[in-house]
Design an enzyme around this catalytic site. Sequence first.
Site, PDB file in Angstrom:
ATOM      1  N   ASN A  16       0.863  -1.185   0.000  1.00  0.00           N
ATOM      2  CA  ASN A  16       0.000   0.000   0.000  1.00  0.00           C
ATOM      3  C   ASN A  16       0.897   1.232   0.000  1.00  0.00           C
ATOM      4  O   ASN A  16       1.501   1.559   1.018  1.00  0.00           O
ATOM      5  CB  ASN A  16      -0.896  -0.029   1.253  1.00  0.00           C
ATOM      6  CG  ASN A  16      -1.705   1.243   1.407  1.00  0.00           C
ATOM      7  OD1 ASN A  16      -1.849   2.025   0.453  1.00  0.00           O
ATOM      8  ND2 ASN A  16      -2.236   1.464   2.602  1.00  0.00           N
ATOM      9  N   TRP A  17       0.964   1.882  -1.146  1.00  0.00           N
ATOM     10  CA  TRP A  17       1.886   3.026  -1.272  1.00  0.00           C
ATOM     11  C   TRP A  17       1.323   4.306  -0.660  1.00  0.00           C
ATOM     12  O   TRP A  17       2.023   5.307  -0.558  1.00  0.00           O
ATOM     13  CB  TRP A  17       2.209   3.275  -2.748  1.00  0.00           C
ATOM     14  CG  TRP A  17       2.970   2.172  -3.404  1.00  0.00           C
ATOM     15  CD1 TRP A  17       3.346   0.978  -2.851  1.00  0.00           C
ATOM     16  CD2 TRP A  17       3.472   2.160  -4.750  1.00  0.00           C
ATOM     17  NE1 TRP A  17       4.045   0.229  -3.765  1.00  0.00           N
ATOM     18  CE2 TRP A  17       4.135   0.929  -4.935  1.00  0.00           C
ATOM     19  CE3 TRP A  17       3.415   3.063  -5.808  1.00  0.00           C
ATOM     20  CZ2 TRP A  17       4.733   0.580  -6.150  1.00  0.00           C
ATOM     21  CZ3 TRP A  17       4.011   2.727  -7.007  1.00  0.00           C
ATOM     22  CH2 TRP A  17       4.671   1.495  -7.179  1.00  0.00           C
ATOM     23  N   LYS A  18       0.063   4.310  -0.306  1.00  0.00           N
ATOM     24  CA  LYS A  18      -0.595   5.496   0.248  1.00  0.00           C
ATOM     25  C   LYS A  18      -0.355   6.714  -0.663  1.00  0.00           C
ATOM     26  O   LYS A  18      -0.267   6.555  -1.872  1.00  0.00           O
ATOM     27  CB  LYS A  18      -0.118   5.752   1.682  1.00  0.00           C
ATOM     28  CG  LYS A  18      -0.145   4.491   2.545  1.00  0.00           C
ATOM     29  CD  LYS A  18       0.052   4.773   3.994  1.00  0.00           C
ATOM     30  CE  LYS A  18       0.181   3.456   4.743  1.00  0.00           C
ATOM     31  NZ  LYS A  18       0.121   3.630   6.184  1.00  0.00           N
ATOM     32  N   HIS A 105      -9.460   1.115   4.993  1.00  0.00           N
ATOM     33  CA  HIS A 105      -8.165   1.283   5.661  1.00  0.00           C
ATOM     34  C   HIS A 105      -8.360   2.201   6.865  1.00  0.00           C
ATOM     35  O   HIS A 105      -9.168   3.137   6.812  1.00  0.00           O
ATOM     36  CB  HIS A 105      -7.158   1.874   4.671  1.00  0.00           C
ATOM     37  CG  HIS A 105      -5.761   1.862   5.211  1.00  0.00           C
ATOM     38  ND1 HIS A 105      -5.314   2.788   6.121  1.00  0.00           N
ATOM     39  CD2 HIS A 105      -4.726   1.004   4.996  1.00  0.00           C
ATOM     40  CE1 HIS A 105      -4.054   2.516   6.433  1.00  0.00           C
ATOM     41  NE2 HIS A 105      -3.669   1.437   5.760  1.00  0.00           N
ATOM     42  N   GLU A 107      -6.789   4.602   7.955  1.00  0.00           N
ATOM     43  CA  GLU A 107      -6.628   6.040   7.672  1.00  0.00           C
ATOM     44  C   GLU A 107      -7.899   6.608   7.037  1.00  0.00           C
ATOM     45  O   GLU A 107      -8.251   7.769   7.266  1.00  0.00           O
ATOM     46  CB  GLU A 107      -5.398   6.244   6.769  1.00  0.00           C
ATOM     47  CG  GLU A 107      -4.108   6.009   7.560  1.00  0.00           C
ATOM     48  CD  GLU A 107      -2.947   5.484   6.745  1.00  0.00           C
ATOM     49  OE1 GLU A 107      -2.970   5.570   5.503  1.00  0.00           O
ATOM     50  OE2 GLU A 107      -2.001   4.959   7.370  1.00  0.00           O
ATOM     51  N   GLU A 177      -5.331  -5.050  10.566  1.00  0.00           N
ATOM     52  CA  GLU A 177      -4.288  -4.050  10.768  1.00  0.00           C
ATOM     53  C   GLU A 177      -4.555  -3.301  12.066  1.00  0.00           C
ATOM     54  O   GLU A 177      -5.332  -2.324  12.080  1.00  0.00           O
ATOM     55  CB  GLU A 177      -4.285  -3.051   9.613  1.00  0.00           C
ATOM     56  CG  GLU A 177      -4.077  -3.682   8.256  1.00  0.00           C
ATOM     57  CD  GLU A 177      -3.560  -2.650   7.265  1.00  0.00           C
ATOM     58  OE1 GLU A 177      -2.414  -2.775   6.847  1.00  0.00           O
ATOM     59  OE2 GLU A 177      -4.311  -1.711   6.952  1.00  0.00           O
ATOM     60  N   GLY A 183       2.336   2.206  10.731  1.00  0.00           N
ATOM     61  CA  GLY A 183       3.264   3.323  10.574  1.00  0.00           C
ATOM     62  C   GLY A 183       3.955   3.746  11.859  1.00  0.00           C
ATOM     63  O   GLY A 183       4.575   4.800  11.912  1.00  0.00           O
ATOM     64  N   SER A 223       3.394  -2.130  10.406  1.00  0.00           N
ATOM     65  CA  SER A 223       4.851  -2.148  10.598  1.00  0.00           C
ATOM     66  C   SER A 223       5.473  -3.510  10.300  1.00  0.00           C
ATOM     67  O   SER A 223       6.433  -3.917  10.956  1.00  0.00           O
ATOM     68  CB  SER A 223       5.209  -1.675  12.006  1.00  0.00           C
ATOM     69  OG  SER A 223       4.780  -0.338  12.186  1.00  0.00           O
ATOM     70  N   GLY A 244       2.838  -1.224   4.280  1.00  0.00           N
ATOM     71  CA  GLY A 244       2.864   0.203   3.966  1.00  0.00           C
ATOM     72  C   GLY A 244       4.286   0.667   3.690  1.00  0.00           C
ATOM     73  O   GLY A 244       4.832   0.482   2.605  1.00  0.00           O
ATOM     74  N   GLY A 245       4.916   1.260   4.706  1.00  0.00           N
ATOM     75  CA  GLY A 245       6.238   1.873   4.540  1.00  0.00           C
ATOM     76  C   GLY A 245       7.262   0.980   3.856  1.00  0.00           C
ATOM     77  O   GLY A 245       7.994   1.434   2.963  1.00  0.00           O
TER      78      GLY A 245
HETATM   79  C1  PEP Z   1      -0.791   0.086   5.966  1.00  0.00           C
HETATM   80  O1  PEP Z   1      -0.906   1.279   5.785  1.00  0.00           O
HETATM   81  O2  PEP Z   1      -1.621  -0.690   5.509  1.00  0.00           O
HETATM   82  C2  PEP Z   1       0.352  -0.376   6.758  1.00  0.00           C
HETATM   83  C3  PEP Z   1       0.347  -1.594   7.187  1.00  0.00           C
HETATM   84  O3  PEP Z   1       1.380   0.540   6.956  1.00  0.00           O
HETATM   85  P1  PEP Z   1       2.795   0.248   7.632  1.00  0.00           P
HETATM   86  O4  PEP Z   1       3.303  -1.060   7.075  1.00  0.00           O
HETATM   87  O5  PEP Z   1       3.658   1.394   7.259  1.00  0.00           O
HETATM   88  O6  PEP Z   1       2.574   0.130   9.116  1.00  0.00           O
END
Ligand code: PEP
Length: 261
Positions: A16-18, A105, A107, A177, A183, A223, A244-245
């Site tokens: 997920n590049w956001k 999600h 967010e 999640e 994040g 994470s 994500g990251g």
């Molecule tokens: C996400 O946004 O779905 C996520 C899991 O982010 P991160 O891996 O950065 O915690």
Amino acid sequence: MPCINTPMSRKIVAGNWKMNLHKEEAHALISEITGMLNDEVNSEKKVILFPPFLYIGAAVQLCHGDHRISIGGQNCSDKSNGAYTGEISAGMLKSIGCKYVLIGHSERRSYFQETDLLLAEKTNVALKNLLHPVYCIGETLDQRNSGDHFDVIRKQITKGLFHLNSIEFEKCLIAYEPVWAIGTGLTATSAQAQEMHAYIRDLIRNKYGNEIAENSTILYGGSCNDQNAEELFQQPDVDGGLIGGASLKSRSFINIIKALP
Ligand code: PEP
């Protein structure tokens, strides 16, 4: 609702590049991922990329030669079409080559006030347009600390997905999640992840039966990186990750894909 194919394997790594990367960076990342997948990953691994909307068309084209990679949207409107300035419909995503769409999600839930009721509508419109929803659920730290986490997850999944019939539900994937892990660098322990994933699979079993529960893909997100992916992915009910990251760097993303059993 019309028929779409159910994903064959439970095991998936999704990125997920956001709202990250400019055009050249996005194109370069896709090229690096496809190149490294070819060079370093022999076995069949299923990968989904969720780039920002603007890069989806290019991503579909750049990944065209690799059947292991599918592209998805990070969100879609709950409406089919019409005067909704700035929105992107599920039909549009389908028409440019998406197979998946993230729904709910955390967010979106927290910054854009998306409720389970709205997310149920988005799920419906995604399925109607032959997309596989990746339905995201997760508890906050307060909810976990007060012991409400199982209840929160049960309500999210019940309100957002359990109105579907079994044929519709089979098209959906779930991403657990925990909000406190997204994040933040705080990952759920493999035991915490397994405990919640097993609970989610039990909810599915009680509602739709054993076969659908066993075939359901439940991804972990929060994470997840190339240091902790292997242990998380070894848990029997963790079917891969929504990253994500760590999906923004080809090296770490490929290492996470390699950690998938
Ligand atoms: C996400 O946004 O779905 C996520 C899991 O982010 P991160 O891996 O950065 O915690």
